[in-house]
Design a protein around this motif. Structure first.
Motif, short mmCIF file in Angstrom:
data_model
loop_
_atom_site.label_atom_id
_atom_site.label_comp_id
_atom_site.label_asym_id
_atom_site.label_seq_id
_atom_site.Cartn_x
_atom_site.Cartn_y
_atom_site.Cartn_z
N GLY A 96 -5.67 4.73 15.86
CA GLY A 96 -4.75 4.14 16.80
C GLY A 96 -5.17 4.44 18.23
N ASN A 97 -4.86 3.53 19.14
CA ASN A 97 -5.29 3.70 20.52
C ASN A 97 -4.62 4.88 21.21
N ASN A 98 -3.50 5.33 20.65
CA ASN A 98 -2.79 6.48 21.22
C ASN A 98 -3.11 7.78 20.49
N HIS A 99 -4.19 7.80 19.75
CA HIS A 99 -4.58 9.00 18.99
C HIS A 99 -4.72 10.18 19.95
N PRO A 100 -4.21 11.37 19.58
CA PRO A 100 -4.23 12.50 20.51
C PRO A 100 -5.63 12.92 20.96
N ASP A 101 -6.66 12.67 20.16
CA ASP A 101 -8.02 13.02 20.57
C ASP A 101 -8.62 12.01 21.54
N ALA A 145 -9.54 14.93 28.67
CA ALA A 145 -9.62 16.29 28.17
C ALA A 145 -9.69 16.32 26.64
N GLY A 146 -8.88 15.49 25.99
CA GLY A 146 -8.91 15.44 24.54
C GLY A 146 -10.23 14.93 24.01
N GLN A 147 -10.78 13.91 24.64
CA GLN A 147 -12.07 13.38 24.23
C GLN A 147 -13.17 14.42 24.39
N GLN A 148 -13.14 15.12 25.51
CA GLN A 148 -14.17 16.13 25.76
C GLN A 148 -14.08 17.27 24.76
N ALA A 149 -12.87 17.71 24.44
CA ALA A 149 -12.70 18.81 23.50
C ALA A 149 -13.24 18.45 22.13
N LEU A 150 -12.96 17.24 21.67
CA LEU A 150 -13.47 16.81 20.37
C LEU A 150 -14.98 16.68 20.39
N ALA A 151 -15.50 16.07 21.45
CA ALA A 151 -16.96 15.87 21.56
C ALA A 151 -17.69 17.20 21.56
N GLU A 152 -17.18 18.19 22.29
CA GLU A 152 -17.84 19.49 22.35
C GLU A 152 -17.78 20.21 21.01
N LEU A 153 -16.70 20.03 20.28
CA LEU A 153 -16.54 20.72 19.01
C LEU A 153 -17.59 20.28 17.99
N VAL A 154 -17.94 19.01 18.00
CA VAL A 154 -18.88 18.48 17.00
C VAL A 154 -20.24 18.16 17.59
N ALA A 155 -20.49 18.58 18.83
CA ALA A 155 -21.72 18.20 19.54
C ALA A 155 -23.00 18.55 18.79
N ALA A 192 -23.06 12.76 18.45
CA ALA A 192 -22.83 12.30 19.82
C ALA A 192 -21.78 11.20 19.73
N LEU A 193 -20.68 11.37 20.44
CA LEU A 193 -19.54 10.47 20.29
C LEU A 193 -19.44 9.47 21.43
N ARG A 194 -18.93 8.29 21.07
CA ARG A 194 -18.57 7.27 22.04
C ARG A 194 -17.16 6.78 21.71
N PHE A 195 -16.27 6.84 22.69
CA PHE A 195 -14.88 6.47 22.47
C PHE A 195 -14.64 5.06 23.02
N ARG A 196 -14.29 4.14 22.14
CA ARG A 196 -14.05 2.75 22.54
C ARG A 196 -12.56 2.46 22.37
N ARG A 197 -11.81 2.75 23.41
CA ARG A 197 -10.37 2.52 23.36
C ARG A 197 -10.06 1.03 23.51
N SER A 198 -8.87 0.65 23.02
CA SER A 198 -8.40 -0.74 23.08
C SER A 198 -9.43 -1.69 22.47
N THR A 199 -10.01 -1.28 21.35
CA THR A 199 -11.02 -2.07 20.66
C THR A 199 -10.66 -2.21 19.19
N ARG A 234 -8.93 27.47 14.90
CA ARG A 234 -9.85 28.54 14.53
C ARG A 234 -11.30 28.07 14.52
N LEU A 235 -11.53 26.78 14.70
CA LEU A 235 -12.89 26.26 14.58
C LEU A 235 -13.78 26.66 15.76
N ALA A 236 -13.28 26.54 16.99
CA ALA A 236 -14.11 26.87 18.15
C ALA A 236 -14.56 28.33 18.13
N PRO A 237 -13.64 29.30 17.91
CA PRO A 237 -14.11 30.69 17.81
C PRO A 237 -15.09 30.90 16.65
N LEU A 238 -14.86 30.19 15.56
CA LEU A 238 -15.75 30.31 14.41
C LEU A 238 -17.15 29.80 14.76
#
Length: 525
Positions: A400-405, A410-420, A424-431, A512-516
Motif C-alpha cells: 500500500g502507498n501508505n505503508h509505514p516503511d 526516514a522510514g525508507q532510509q531505515a529499511l534500506a540501511e537494514l538490508v543494504a 539495493a532498494l528503490r521505492f516507487r510510491r503511487s505506482t 533487535r535486528l539492527a543491534p544483531l
C-alpha cells in the motif's frame, strides 16, 4: 419495556437498577453488565421520558422507587471468585494499569480491542489459581492485552513467550525487562519454530471470526507440549447465536474438548456489539488435536484483511509488479501472492504460495531470476520479512502507498540501511496508482568488507537457525574451526539474548535486528 425484558431477561434488570443508582455513560453500562450496545439502547428507548435530562444516563429520582420495586427481585447473588484475590494485589493492578497506559495503541486492522488492566490481572490470577506457574511456560498467541506481562509480574519465575505480528508490541514488551521471549510471526504463515512444542499453557484472544479463531487455536495446539491446555477469550452477542455456534463447532473440528467456560470473564474498552466482554474457555486438546491448514489472509473483521475483503491486488498492480520484477533484462519471474493466479505477465515463469515463500524462501533454480510478491494486504510487517526471505537477482514487492516503511524518507532510509548488505532498494510510491506502491530490490554486489561478508551470509539464510548460520559464516569467511566460531558467536550474541539464541532471522523482532547485525559485523576479525 416488557418486550425488552422478555427477550433479554436478567441483564436488563441489572441495567435498569443501575440506572436508578447513579449516572452512567453508554460505554460503562455495556462493559459493566456485559450487555450488547444495541440491547442497552433498547432499554434506554423503553425508559423514554423516565430518563433524567442531562448527559449522564439515569432514571429520574421520582421514578426510581417504582423501578426498584418492579425489578429488584434477586434472591441469589453469586460472589466473584477472584474478588478477594484481586483486592489483595492493588500494587499489581496499579503496575499493569501503568504498563497498559504506555503500550502501543490498538490497530483496528488487526482487530485490536484493548482489554482493561483489571482483565489482564484477573487472567493472571486465574492462571495462578488453576496451574502451578513456577517454572511453567506460557505461550501467548498474540498478546495486545499484555496478559504475559501481567502474569510474569505476578509470578516472576514463569517463562513466557509472546508471538505477534505487531512489531511495535514486541518492542514494547521487550522494553519492560520482564524476560518475556518475544517472537515475530504472522500466524497465517505458521507458528514460528522457536515457539513450537514448548509451552504447557497457551493463551489467545484472537480475531473473532471463525477463520481467525480456528487459525489461532491451531497455532496454540502447535505450541503445546503433550498434556497442555489452551485458554481462549471469545465473545459473541446473544443476539447473534449463530456466530457463536460457528466458532464452537471449530472446537470439535480441531479435537478440542471444552473443559470449562466462564461467562463475561474479560472486559474491553470497545467491542460494544458483544457487550464489551468475552467468555474464558479452558480447552483440552485430545490426542487427535490437529491443524486443518488454514492459510486465508482475510481473518479479521476490519480493513483490507477482513473476512469480506479481497486479498488480491488490482489487475493493474499485478501486471506492473511482474514487469518491475523482470526489470530491463526481462528475467523470468517467480510470482507469490495470497491468492493463486493473481499475478500475470509474459515474464511470469511460475508461482509459489506466499506462505511457502515466507517459511521456506525461493527454490534454488529461481534464485537466478526474479521474484514478484503481491503484499498489498501487508499489515506493515511483511515487507521487511519478504526482503529477508527472498534470495534472487531481483525482487519487486507491491504494498500500500501508505505503508509505514514508505511513508517518509526516514522510514525508507531505515529499511534500506537494514538490508543494504543484501539489497539495493528503490521505492516507487503511487505506482501504478495513488493507493499502491512498488518496492524494487536489486541484489547487492558481494561485499569486500569482512564484517559485511558475514552479514550478507546471514541475511541470505534468514530461515536457518541464527546461531548456526552465524557460526558457518565465520568458518566460511574467516577460516575459523567450528568450535572456535561457535564460541565467538556466543561472545558477540547481543545481551540479553532473546529469540537470537535459538531462533531464525525471520522470527527475530525488528527492533533487535539492527543491534544483531552490528554484532555479526563486529565478530569479524
Amino acid at each position: 419495556m416488557a418486550k425488552v425484558i422478555s427477550e433479554h431477561g436478567r441483564p436488563v434488570h441489572e441495567v435498569v437498577l443501575a440506572l436508578g443508582e447513579r449516572g452512567w455513560t453508554l460505554a460503562d453500562l455495556v462493559r459493566t453488565f456485559a450487555v450488547p450496545r444495541r440491547t442497552v439502547e433498547e432499554v434506554l428507548a423503553a425508559l423514554g421520558e423516565d430518563l433524567a435530562p442531562g448527559e449522564a444516563l439515569r432514571i429520574r429520582a421520582d421514578r426510581v422507587p417504582e423501578y426498584r420495586q418492579r425489578f429488584d427481585r434477586r434472591t441469589t447473588g453469586l460472589a466473584d471468585p477472584l474478588g478477594p484475590a484481586l483486592a489483595a494485589v492493588p500494587d499489581l493492578l496499579a503496575e499493569v494499569t501503568r504498563v497498559r497506559a504506555s503500550a502501543p495503541p490498538p490497530r483496528r486492522a488487526l482487530d485490536h480491542v484493548a482489554a482493561t488492566p483489571e482483565t489482564a490481572v484477573r487472567r493472571a490470577l486465574w492462571l495462578d489459581a488453576h496451574f502451578d506457574l513456577d517454572g511453567a511456560h506460557l505461550l501467548c498467541v498474540g498478546d495486545h492485552d499484555l496478559t504475559a506481562a501481567a502474569t510474569c509480574l505476578l509470578r516472576p519465575t514463569l517463562t513466557a513467550t509472546v508471538v505477534d505480528v505487531d512489531e511495535r508490541l514486541l518492542a514494547y514488551i521487550d522494553s519492560l525487562g520482564l524476560g518475556i521471549r518475544c517472537v515475530f510471526g504472522d500466524l497465517r504463515f505458521g507458528l514460528p519454530a522457536a515457539a513450537a512444542g514448548r509451552a504447557a499453557l497457551a493463551f489467545t484472544d484472537p480475531p473473532y471470526t471463525p477463520d481467525g479463531i480456528g487459525l489461532f487455536l491451531e497455532r496454540a495446539i502447535e505450541g503445546l507440549t503433550p498434556g497442555g491446555r489452551i485458554l481462549l477469550a471469545y465473545g459473541y452477542s446473544p443476539r447473534t447465536p449463530a456466530l457463536g455456534l460457528a466458532v464452537q463447532r471449530t472446537f470439535g473440528e480441531l479435537e478440542l474438548a471444552v473443559q470449562a467456560q466462564w461467562p463475561a470473564f474479560s472486559r474491553y474498552d470497545g467491542a460494544q456489539a458483544i457487550g464489551s466482554a468475552s467468555d474464558l474457555y479452558l480447552l483440552l486438546p485430545t490426542s487427535k488435536a490437529h491443524r486443518k491448514g488454514r492459510a486465508k489472509p482475510t481473518i479479521y473483521t476490519h480493513g483490507e484483511q477482513s473476512a469480506e475483503a479481497s486479498s488480491a491486488a488490482p489487475a493493474a498492480v499485478a501486471t506492473a509488479l511482474v514487469a518491475a520484477a523482470a526489470g530491463p533484462d526481462r528475467l523470468p519471474v517467480l510470482g507469490a501472492a495470497p491468492t493463486p493466479g493473481a499475478l500475470r505477465g509474459p515474464e511470469l515463469s511460475g508461482e509459489r504460495a506466499l506462505g511457502a515463500l515466507w517459511t521456506g524462501g525461493v527454490p534454488g533454480p529461481a534464485r537466478a531470476g526474479a521474484v514478484a510478491v503481491d503484499a498489498s494486504a501487508d499489515p506493515g510487517s511483511w515487507l521487511l520479512r519478504i526482503l529477508l526471505a527472498v534470495d534472487a537477482r531481483r525482487l519487486a514487492v507491491a504494498v500500500g502507498n501508505n505503508h509505514p516503511d514508505l511513508a517518509d524518507a526516514a522510514g525508507q532510509q531505515a529499511l534500506a540501511e537494514l538490508v543494504a548488505p543484501k539489497w539495493a532498494l528503490r521505492f516507487r510510491r503511487s505506482t501504478p496508482g495513488p493507493t499502491s506502491a512498488i518496492v524494487e530490490a536489486v541484489a547487492a554486489p558481494d561485499p569486500t568488507d569482512p564484517g559485511d561478508r558475514l552479514v550478507r551470509h546471514v541475511l541470505d539464510r534468514a530461515h536457518g537457525r541464527l546461531t548456526n548460520v552465524w557460526r558457518d559464516a565465520l568458518t566460511t569467511h574467516t577460516g575459523r574451526a567450528k568450535p572456535e566460531a561457535a564460541a565467538r558467536v556466543a561472545e558477540y550474541l547481543p545481551a540479553p539474548a532473546g529469540i537470537e539464541a535459538d531462533g531464525t532471522l525471520m522470527e527475530t523482532p525488528r527492533h533487535r535486528l539492527a543491534p544483531l547485525i552490528e554484532a555479526i559485523r563486529a565478530s569479524a576479525p
